[in-house]
Design a protein around this motif. Structure first.
Motif, PDB file in Angstrom:
ATOM      1  N   HIS A  43       1.262 -38.057  36.588  1.00  0.00           N
ATOM      2  CA  HIS A  43       2.647 -37.983  36.114  1.00  0.00           C
ATOM      3  C   HIS A  43       3.178 -39.416  36.027  1.00  0.00           C
ATOM      4  O   HIS A  43       3.679 -39.947  37.019  1.00  0.00           O
ATOM      5  CB  HIS A  43       3.486 -37.143  37.071  1.00  0.00           C
ATOM      6  N   PHE A  48       7.125 -33.303  38.468  1.00  0.00           N
ATOM      7  CA  PHE A  48       7.550 -31.910  38.480  1.00  0.00           C
ATOM      8  C   PHE A  48       7.675 -31.395  39.916  1.00  0.00           C
ATOM      9  O   PHE A  48       6.985 -31.866  40.822  1.00  0.00           O
ATOM     10  CB  PHE A  48       6.530 -31.036  37.745  1.00  0.00           C
ATOM     11  N   ASP A  49       8.547 -30.415  40.107  1.00  0.00           N
ATOM     12  CA  ASP A  49       8.551 -29.595  41.314  1.00  0.00           C
ATOM     13  C   ASP A  49       7.784 -28.316  41.011  1.00  0.00           C
ATOM     14  O   ASP A  49       7.797 -27.826  39.870  1.00  0.00           O
ATOM     15  CB  ASP A  49       9.974 -29.212  41.724  1.00  0.00           C
ATOM     16  N   GLU A  50       7.129 -27.761  42.037  1.00  0.00           N
ATOM     17  CA  GLU A  50       6.517 -26.450  41.863  1.00  0.00           C
ATOM     18  C   GLU A  50       7.522 -25.384  42.271  1.00  0.00           C
ATOM     19  O   GLU A  50       8.195 -25.504  43.308  1.00  0.00           O
ATOM     20  CB  GLU A  50       5.240 -26.317  42.688  1.00  0.00           C
ATOM     21  N   ARG A  57      11.903 -24.724  45.320  1.00  0.00           N
ATOM     22  CA  ARG A  57      11.233 -25.872  44.727  1.00  0.00           C
ATOM     23  C   ARG A  57      10.538 -26.708  45.789  1.00  0.00           C
ATOM     24  O   ARG A  57      11.116 -27.015  46.829  1.00  0.00           O
ATOM     25  CB  ARG A  57      12.246 -26.725  43.959  1.00  0.00           C
ATOM     26  N   LYS A  59       8.096 -30.316  46.022  1.00  0.00           N
ATOM     27  CA  LYS A  59       7.647 -31.485  45.263  1.00  0.00           C
ATOM     28  C   LYS A  59       6.139 -31.419  45.044  1.00  0.00           C
ATOM     29  O   LYS A  59       5.376 -31.172  45.975  1.00  0.00           O
ATOM     30  CB  LYS A  59       8.022 -32.769  46.007  1.00  0.00           C
ATOM     31  N   SER A  60       5.719 -31.630  43.800  1.00  0.00           N
ATOM     32  CA  SER A  60       4.299 -31.672  43.486  1.00  0.00           C
ATOM     33  C   SER A  60       3.806 -33.104  43.626  1.00  0.00           C
ATOM     34  O   SER A  60       4.574 -34.021  43.927  1.00  0.00           O
ATOM     35  CB  SER A  60       4.068 -31.160  42.062  1.00  0.00           C
ATOM     36  N   HIS A  66      -6.044 -30.580  39.784  1.00  0.00           N
ATOM     37  CA  HIS A  66      -5.747 -29.153  39.710  1.00  0.00           C
ATOM     38  C   HIS A  66      -7.100 -28.464  39.533  1.00  0.00           C
ATOM     39  O   HIS A  66      -7.695 -28.518  38.471  1.00  0.00           O
ATOM     40  CB  HIS A  66      -4.820 -28.867  38.518  1.00  0.00           C
ATOM     41  N   ARG A  73       0.726 -20.735  38.067  1.00  0.00           N
ATOM     42  CA  ARG A  73       1.703 -21.488  38.861  1.00  0.00           C
ATOM     43  C   ARG A  73       2.807 -21.947  37.925  1.00  0.00           C
ATOM     44  O   ARG A  73       2.576 -22.151  36.732  1.00  0.00           O
ATOM     45  CB  ARG A  73       1.053 -22.695  39.541  1.00  0.00           C
ATOM     46  N   ARG A  74       4.010 -22.152  38.492  1.00  0.00           N
ATOM     47  CA  ARG A  74       5.176 -22.539  37.702  1.00  0.00           C
ATOM     48  C   ARG A  74       5.697 -23.887  38.192  1.00  0.00           C
ATOM     49  O   ARG A  74       5.789 -24.126  39.399  1.00  0.00           O
ATOM     50  CB  ARG A  74       6.250 -21.463  37.804  1.00  0.00           C
ATOM     51  N   PHE A  75       6.042 -24.742  37.233  1.00  0.00           N
ATOM     52  CA  PHE A  75       6.509 -26.094  37.543  1.00  0.00           C
ATOM     53  C   PHE A  75       7.762 -26.396  36.719  1.00  0.00           C
ATOM     54  O   PHE A  75       7.889 -25.926  35.582  1.00  0.00           O
ATOM     55  CB  PHE A  75       5.425 -27.124  37.228  1.00  0.00           C
TER      56      PHE A  75
END
Length: 268
Positions: A43, A48-50, A57, A59-60, A66, A73-75
């Motif tokens: 990044h 992004f946050d997951e 939320r 922090k990613s 991955h 999964r949602r970000f």
């Protein structure tokens, strides 16, 4: 939104499918679907946050791996962003990171945990690069070095994974084991070690990926997509799609599902 692919050098193509870039000046909610391959992700603009249970939320990572995954999964990010990724065949993970693929299936380790101080140096180089083509060159050099210093991958297993991908997951597993000169039990153990999943589960994930890639295909009904991707039972198609994406197929292919903007960009 901009989505771009850069092919790898020929010397890396047995292990790396492609480099990719996703950039936008707008906030974005992304949904990552089940995938039989892995991605090394950086990044370089924003993190992004997951989105976890109840949309909490977390922090990613700024950079990391991955692994092959059976989960969606949602970000989310509240600003513009830039991501540089490397799409990796699963059997390349032992050669790149000196650990079995199964150790990172369904996981997202950060780069420092994978590579130690070398991961910090690589992240800094990627973040400071002046262009995405420079990032591709930096990573090509690094990945070549990693491939040279680690053990060889059994050729029959890499062939089996390629066969599974090229045949869209529609394979005769006992026949594939015989082709690899392994008993079925030996084949299942080795395949899981280097792909992250059993051959049966891997074939399901690849069939699903093939179906999901039909997003935007004009003039095709869901029944046609299911049949072309090896689903001879509509209920299996729907159940796999829900398990691996969280969507009913009709929702996903409507063009209104969350996290599909990158596919719209890919087609434009």
């Amino acid at each position: 939104m901009n989505y771009e692919i850069i092919p790898p050098p020929a010397r890396l193509s047995p292990f790396i499918r492609f480099f990719w870039i996703l950039e936008s000046n707008e906030p974005y909610l992304h949904r990552g679907l089940a995938d039989g391959c892995a991605e090394l992700i950086f990044h370089y603009n924003g993190i992004f946050d997951e989105l976890c249970d109840e949309n909490q939320r977390e922090k990613s990572f700024s950079s990391g791996l991955h692994g092959p995954t059976r989960k969606f999964r949602r970000f989310i990010i509240d600003s513009g962003f830039g991501i540089f990724g490397v799409y990796i065949y699963p059997f390349a993970i032992p050669k790149l990171f000196s650990l079995p693929t199964i150790a990172v299936s369904n996981e997202m380790p950060d780069l420092k945990n994978l590579l130690g101080a070398a991961g910090d140096r690589l992240e800094e180089q990627i973040m400071l690069a002046s262009s995405n083509y420079e990032r591709a060159n930096i990573l090509s050099t690094f990945l070549e070095h990693q491939l040279k210093k680690n053990l060889e991958v059994p050729a029959n297993i890499s062939v089996a994974v390629h066969h599974m991908l090229s045949h869209r997951g529609i394979v005769d597993i006992p026949a594939l084991a015989e082709h690899c000169c392994l008993s079925l039990r030996q084949f299942e153990r080795k395949f899981k070690e280097y792909s992250g999943f059993s051959p049966k589960l891997y074939s399901r994930i690849i069939r699903f990926q093939t179906a999901a890639a039909q997003y935007g295909a004009s003039g095709k009904s869901l029944t046609e997509i299911a049949y072309q991707c090896g689903y001879y039972d509509q209920s299996h198609f729907i159940n796999d799609f829900k398990e691996f994406s969280g969507f009913n197929p009709s929702t996903y292919f409507s063009g209104e599902a969350e996290g599909t903007a990158w596919r719209d960009s890919e087609m434009s």
